[in-house]
Design a protein around this motif. Structure first.
Motif, PDB file in Angstrom:
ATOM      1  N   ARG A   1      35.013   8.916 -24.168  1.00 21.01           N
ATOM      2  CA  ARG A   1      35.405   9.604 -25.941  1.00 21.01           C
ATOM      3  C   ARG A   1      34.064  10.320 -26.371  1.00 21.01           C
ATOM      4  O   ARG A   1      34.256  11.246 -26.887  1.00 21.01           O
ATOM      5  CB  ARG A   1      35.434   8.219 -26.610  1.00 21.01           C
ATOM      6  N   MET A   2      32.854   9.675 -26.347  1.00 23.36           N
ATOM      7  CA  MET A   2      31.677  10.429 -26.741  1.00 23.36           C
ATOM      8  C   MET A   2      31.325  11.751 -26.101  1.00 23.36           C
ATOM      9  O   MET A   2      31.007  12.677 -26.724  1.00 23.36           O
ATOM     10  CB  MET A   2      30.574   9.528 -26.645  1.00 23.36           C
TER      11      MET A   2
ATOM     12  N   HIS B   1      33.806  13.631 -24.801  1.00 22.08           N
ATOM     13  CA  HIS B   1      34.826  14.573 -25.140  1.00 22.08           C
ATOM     14  C   HIS B   1      34.351  14.913 -26.707  1.00 22.08           C
ATOM     15  O   HIS B   1      34.891  16.155 -26.823  1.00 22.08           O
ATOM     16  CB  HIS B   1      36.104  13.804 -25.351  1.00 22.08           C
ATOM     17  N   ASN B   2      33.552  14.263 -27.413  1.00 23.32           N
ATOM     18  CA  ASN B   2      33.181  14.576 -28.614  1.00 23.32           C
ATOM     19  C   ASN B   2      31.871  15.634 -28.663  1.00 23.32           C
ATOM     20  O   ASN B   2      31.290  15.548 -29.688  1.00 23.32           O
ATOM     21  CB  ASN B   2      33.144  13.530 -29.756  1.00 23.32           C
ATOM     22  N   LYS B   3      31.405  15.642 -27.409  1.00 25.41           N
ATOM     23  CA  LYS B   3      30.260  16.434 -27.329  1.00 25.41           C
ATOM     24  C   LYS B   3      29.057  15.716 -27.867  1.00 25.41           C
ATOM     25  O   LYS B   3      28.025  16.243 -28.545  1.00 25.41           O
ATOM     26  CB  LYS B   3      30.245  17.704 -28.216  1.00 25.41           C
ATOM     27  N   ARG B   4      29.081  14.365 -27.616  1.00 27.07           N
ATOM     28  CA  ARG B   4      27.997  13.610 -28.276  1.00 27.07           C
ATOM     29  C   ARG B   4      27.050  13.084 -26.890  1.00 27.07           C
ATOM     30  O   ARG B   4      27.587  12.846 -25.682  1.00 27.07           O
ATOM     31  CB  ARG B   4      28.530  12.166 -28.771  1.00 27.07           C
TER      32      ARG B   4
ATOM     33  N   ASP C   1      30.900   7.592 -34.279  1.00 24.50           N
ATOM     34  CA  ASP C   1      30.411   8.114 -33.061  1.00 24.50           C
ATOM     35  C   ASP C   1      28.837   8.646 -33.093  1.00 24.50           C
ATOM     36  O   ASP C   1      27.878   8.244 -32.358  1.00 24.50           O
ATOM     37  CB  ASP C   1      31.268   9.198 -32.430  1.00 24.50           C
ATOM     38  N   SER C   2      28.548   9.211 -34.420  1.00 24.93           N
ATOM     39  CA  SER C   2      27.259   9.518 -34.605  1.00 24.93           C
ATOM     40  C   SER C   2      26.066   8.374 -34.511  1.00 24.93           C
ATOM     41  O   SER C   2      24.883   8.622 -34.433  1.00 24.93           O
ATOM     42  CB  SER C   2      26.984  10.535 -35.890  1.00 24.93           C
TER      43      SER C   2
ATOM     44  N   GLU D   1      43.002   8.117 -36.465  1.00 26.04           N
ATOM     45  CA  GLU D   1      42.950   8.967 -35.092  1.00 26.04           C
ATOM     46  C   GLU D   1      43.883   8.233 -34.138  1.00 26.04           C
ATOM     47  O   GLU D   1      44.668   8.599 -33.285  1.00 26.04           O
ATOM     48  CB  GLU D   1      41.571   9.161 -34.429  1.00 26.04           C
TER      49      GLU D   1
END
Length: 724
Positions: A187-188, A190-193, A427-428, A657
C-alpha cells in the motif's frame, strides 16, 4: 277371544313409564346459548382506551388542559384584557423557558459502557465520565489469579529473558501479522511512500540493547498518587479512578471487577446475580453522589434516561429498569437505543451509525427517528482488543518492557496511554521513530524506557478490518451461567431481538461440518468458521442476495417412500386416516424440518460474532435498504462513526477507502461524517439521550412507578419506541 288392544299412552301409564315431571329445571345454573359463529364481534383491546397505559396518558392530558382552561378563565376576568394578553404572553414565554430548564435539571442521563460510565443532568453540556469498575476486598488481586495478558506461549516464556527472540504468540498470529505488514508495504509503495528495507531490524536491534533509566521519586514531577487503602480502616470497595489506582500488592488485597462486558452483564467474573447488580448499583450511586452532588434519597424527585445497545439482551434491559425504579426509586425512567441517541446528538434524520466501544462495535441504520430493526449488527470487538493487539505487536518487536501484563492496573493504564499517543492510521506517520514512556508502579522508582516503533502503530488499529488476528477465546466464557436467555410467555421460544443482518452474520460464521465422518459428532470449537459472505455484495441494486431472486423449492424436500426411516432431527408428518384421525407412520404433505429456535439460539451462543468493519457497514446498509437504490445511496453518504474507538488519527479516511474498495462504482458517494459542533465522539450518544430526555414527545415513553407496580416489565411493550 283375544283381549282388546291398548294404546301406547295407556301402556306407558300402566307400566309406569309415562313422564310425569312438571318441566322444572334440575339446576339453578343459567343456560348460556351457543354463540353464532357467523356473526359475532368483540372490542376487547381494540381501542387504546381499554389499555391502562394509554388511558392514563389521556387522563394526564385532560388534566393539563383543564388546568390551562382554568388559568385562562382567571386571566379573562381582568379589566384590561389587552394589557393582560401582553403580560400573559411574556409570562408564558418565561415559564416555558423555566419549565424546559427545570425539566433538564431534573433528568439524569445514564450511559453504561463496558469501560466507562457517563452520567449527567440533561441540562449539562457534557457528561461526567469515569471507569465503570469497582475494587473489592479479596484474597488475591486479579493478576495473581488470572493468566497474563497478552497471553504468551510456553516456548516464548523460556526465551523471554534472552536477547535472541522476544515473546511469540503462536504461528497463526505471526503469519497474519507478517501478512498485514506485507500488505501495508504494498500500500505504501502504491502511495509513493518511502520505505527503508531494514526498518524492522533497526527497531529490533534498538529495542533489545537500550536499557531503561531509573528516576527517583523526588525527581519525577508527574508521579502518580496511588489510592491509600488504609491498613487499619480499609474500606470495602473503591469506585472509578480510585479503583484503578489501588496498588496491586496492597494490604489488604483488592480485586478489580468490571460488571458490564460486551454490552451486557459480566457473567465470567461473578458467581451470583445479586453481586453483579449490587456492583452496578454501588458504582452508579457513588458516581451520582460525587459527580452530580445528589443524594440517593433525593432521586425520587428525578427522572432517568437509560441508554441501551441496539441489539440487547432482554434480561439486561429489564434488570436495569428494575434497578432504577426499585433500588434508586426514580420517579420515572425512559429507555433509548444507542444509535437513535447518536442521531439525536448529531441532529441527523438519516444516518448509518457506527459505534466503536471498548469491547463491542455496533452498526445500525437510523431513518426518521427509528432504528431499522433488520440492519442492526453487534460485533464483539472494540478498542480494548486494539490495545491487546498493539501490545502483542510491540512485544514481537522486542518491546523493552517485556513483563507488561494488562491484568495489572498500572500496566493497563500504560497500555491505554501508549495506544492513545502512538496509534495511527495515516500512512505519513509510518516510519522508524523513537519514543519514550515512563513506567510508574506503586512503591517503585519510576523507570524511563526508550523504544522505537515502525508499522505496528498502524497495524494494531487495522485489526478492525481484520478481526481474525484478534484473540476471541475468552469472550464466551461464562455466557448464560447466571442469566438464562429470555423466553416468550406464550410459545416458550427464545425472544431476544435478532436482526436479519445479525442472523446472516451468524450463518456465515457457523462451522462447516467435515465431509468425512458423522456430522452429528462435529466439534463446534474445532472447526474454522466459514468465511463471512456479504448480502448484496455482487450489486447494491436489485435485492439482498442473488439467492433471494432465484425461485427456490420447498425447504422440506420431496416425501420419502412409505417405510423409509426419517433422518435424525426430523419429524415424520402425519396424514388423516379414516374419520380424519391421523395415524402414525403415514407419509403425506412434507413439513419444514431443521433445527428448532432453541437449537439455533444455542448455536449462536457458541459463536463469537466478528466481521471486518467495512464489510459490516455494507451488510447493515444492504439489509436496511431492502433493494431500494435511493436508500443505499443515502446511507452510504451519511455514515457517522462515534465512540472512543474512532479517535485514532486517520480512522475515517481509512474506513472510507475500504468501503469504496468494496464497491468501486462512481454511482455511490461514500461520506464518513463527523459529529457537528466539534463534539467528542465519545459523548455524542449521551448528548443525544439528554436531548431526547427534554423533548415533549418523549412523555409517552416514560415508565412511572405506579404503572410499573401494576404491569412490571410488560410496560416496555407499550412504552418503547421500538418493538421490544
Amino acid at each position: 277371544m283375544a283381549p282388546p288392544k291398548k294404546s301406547g299412552r295407556a301402556l306407558l301409564r300402566e307400566e309406569g313409564l309415562e313422564r310425569t315431571d312438571n318441566n322444572l329445571r334440575t339446576h339453578s345454573w343459567p343456560v348460556i346459548p351457543m354463540i353464532n359463529q357467523k356473526n359475532y364481534y368483540t372490542e376487547y383491546l381494540k381501542r387504546e382506551e381499554q389499555i391502562m397505559v394509554f388511558r392514563q396518558q389521556q387522563e394526564d392530558l385532560l388534566r393539563a388542559q383543564a388546568a390551562l382552561l382554568e388559568k385562562e378563565k382567571q386571566v379573562s376576568m381582568v379589566a384590561d384584557p389587552m394589557a393582560m394578553d401582553i403580560d400573559r404572553g411574556a409570562e408564558e414565554g418565561e415559564e416555558t423557558a423555566e419549565q424546559e430548564e427545570a425539566l433538564g435539571s431534573k433528568v439524569i442521563v445514564i450511559h453504561t459502557g463496558s469501560q466507562n460510565m457517563r452520567i449527567g443532568l440533561a441540562s449539562d453540556a457534557l457528561p461526567r465520565s469515569f471507569p465503570n469498575c469497582i475494587a473489592r476486598k479479596a484474597d488475591k488481586a486479579e493478576y495473581e489469579e488470572e493468566e497474563r495478558c497478552p497471553k504468551r506461549m510456553k516456548v516464548a516464556e523460556e526465551n523471554e529473558d534472552s536477547d535472541d527472540e522476544g515473546p511469540q504468540f503462536g504461528e497463526e498470529f505471526d503469519s497474519q501479522f507478517n501478512a498485514m505488514s506485507n500488505e501495508l508495504k504494498v500500500r505504501m509503495r502504491h502511495n509513493k511512500r518511502r520505505i527503508l528495507p531494514n526498518s524492522r531490524d533497526l527497531v529490533l536491534s534498538y529495542n533489545r540493547r537500550t536499557p531503561p533509566e531509573t528516576i527517583k521519586e523526588h525527581n519525577d514531577p508527574y508521579r502518580v498518587e496511588w489510592t491509600d487503602t488504609g491498613r487499619n480502616k480499609a474500606p470495602d470497595h473503591f469506585v472509578g479512578n480510585e479503583a484503578l489506582r489501588v496498588p496491586d500488592n496492597s494490604d489488604p488485597r483488592y480485586r478489580l471487577f468490571w460488571p458490564i462486558q460486551y454490552g451486557t452483564f459480566n457473567e465470567r467474573d461473578y458467581h451470583s446475580k445479586r453481586r453483579v447488580l449490587e456492583d452496578i448499583s454501588v458504582i452508579l450511586e457513588e458516581g451520582i453522589k460525587r459527580e452530580l452532588n445528589i443524594e440517593k434519597k433525593d432521586l425520587k424527585l428525578y427522572s432517568a434516561v437509560l441508554v441501551v445497545p441496539d441489539l440487547y439482551d432482554k434480561n439486561y434491559v429489564t434488570e436495569m429498569l428494575n434497578l432504577l425504579l426499585k433500588e434508586f426509586w426514580f420517579a420515572q425512567v425512559c429507555i433509548i437505543q444507542e444509535s437513535l441517541a447518536a442521531t439525536f446528538g448529531a441532529g441527523f434524520s438519516q444516518a448509518c451509525i457506527v459505534d466503536i466501544g471498548a469491547q463491542k462495535t455496533s452498526v445500525c441504520c437510523v431513518e426518521e427517528g427509528m432504528c431499522l430493526a433488520e440492519s442492526r449488527l453487534n460485533l464483539k470487538y472494540g478498542g480494548r482488543d486494539v490495545t491487546i493487539a498493539l501490545m502483542k505487536m510491540m512485544l514481537s518487536y522486542s518491546f523493552p518492557y517485556r513483563d507488561i501484563n494488562l491484568r495489572r492496573r498500572y500496566d493497563f493504564l500504560l497500555a491505554e496511554e501508549l495506544k492513545a499517543k502512538y496509534a495511527t492510521l495515516n500512512d505519513s506517520d509510518i516510519s522508524v521513530q523513537a519514543h519514550d514512556f515512563h513506567l510508574r508502579a506503586p512503591e517503585q522508582d519510576t523507570k524511563k524506557y526508550h523504544f522505537k516503533t515502525y508499522d505496528e502503530v498502524m497495524l494494531a488499529p487495522l485489526t478492525h478490518f481484520k478481526p481474525t488476528i484478534l484473540s476471541h477465546e475468552e469472550k464466551l466464557t461464562g455466557r448464560r451461567s447466571l442469566w438464562e436467555r429470555s423466553y416468550d410467555l406464550y410459545d416458550g421460544q427464545p425472544n431476544d431481538p435478532l436482526s436479519t443482518a445479525q442472523h446472516s452474520l451468524y450463518q456465515s460464521l457457523m462451522p462447516r461440518p467435515s465431509s468425512t465422518g458423522n456430522d452429528s459428532t462435529v466439534n463446534m470449537g474445532a472447526i474454522t468458521p466459514a468465511r463471512p459472505t456479504l448480502a448484496g455484495f455482487g450489486g447494491f441494486g436489485a435485492h439482498l442476495t442473488a439467492a433471494d431472486t432465484t425461485p427456490r423449492s420447498s425447504i422440506a424436500g420431496s416425501p420419502a417412500p412409505e417405510g423409509t426411516p426419517a433422518p435424525p432431527g426430523t419429524t415424520t408428518p402425519l396424514v388423516p386416516g379414516p374419520g380424519g384421525i391421523p395415524h402414525p407412520g403415514s407419509v403425506g404433505a412434507p413439513q419444514p424440518t431443521g433445527p428448532t429456535p432453541m437449537e439455533q439460539a444455542e448455536d449462536r451462543d457458541r459463536v463469537v460474532p466478528i466481521m471486518p468493519l467495512d464489510a459490516a457497514i455494507v451488510e447493515s446498509i444492504t439489509h436496511a435498504a431492502k433493494g431500494e437504490e435511493k436508500k443505499i445511496k443515502d446511507f452510504l453518504a451519511s455514515i457517522m462513526v462515534v465512540g472512543g474507538g474512532s479517535l485514532v488519527s486517520g480512522f475515517n479516511h481509512q474506513l472510507e477507502e475500504r468501503i469504496r474498495a468494496l464497491k468501486p462504482s462512481k454511482d455511490y458517494q461514500i461520506i464518513i461524517g463527523v459529529p457537528p459542533r466539534e463534539l467528542d465522539p465519545m459523548v455524542i450518544v449521551w448528548k443525544g439521550a439528554s436531548v431526547f430526555g427534554k423533548l415533549k414527545i418523549s412523555n409517552d415513553s416514560w415508565i412511572r412507578q405506579n404503572e410499573y407496580d401494576i404491569l412490571g416489565s410488560r410496560l416496555l411493550t407499550y412504552k418503547c419506541l421500538w418493538t421490544f
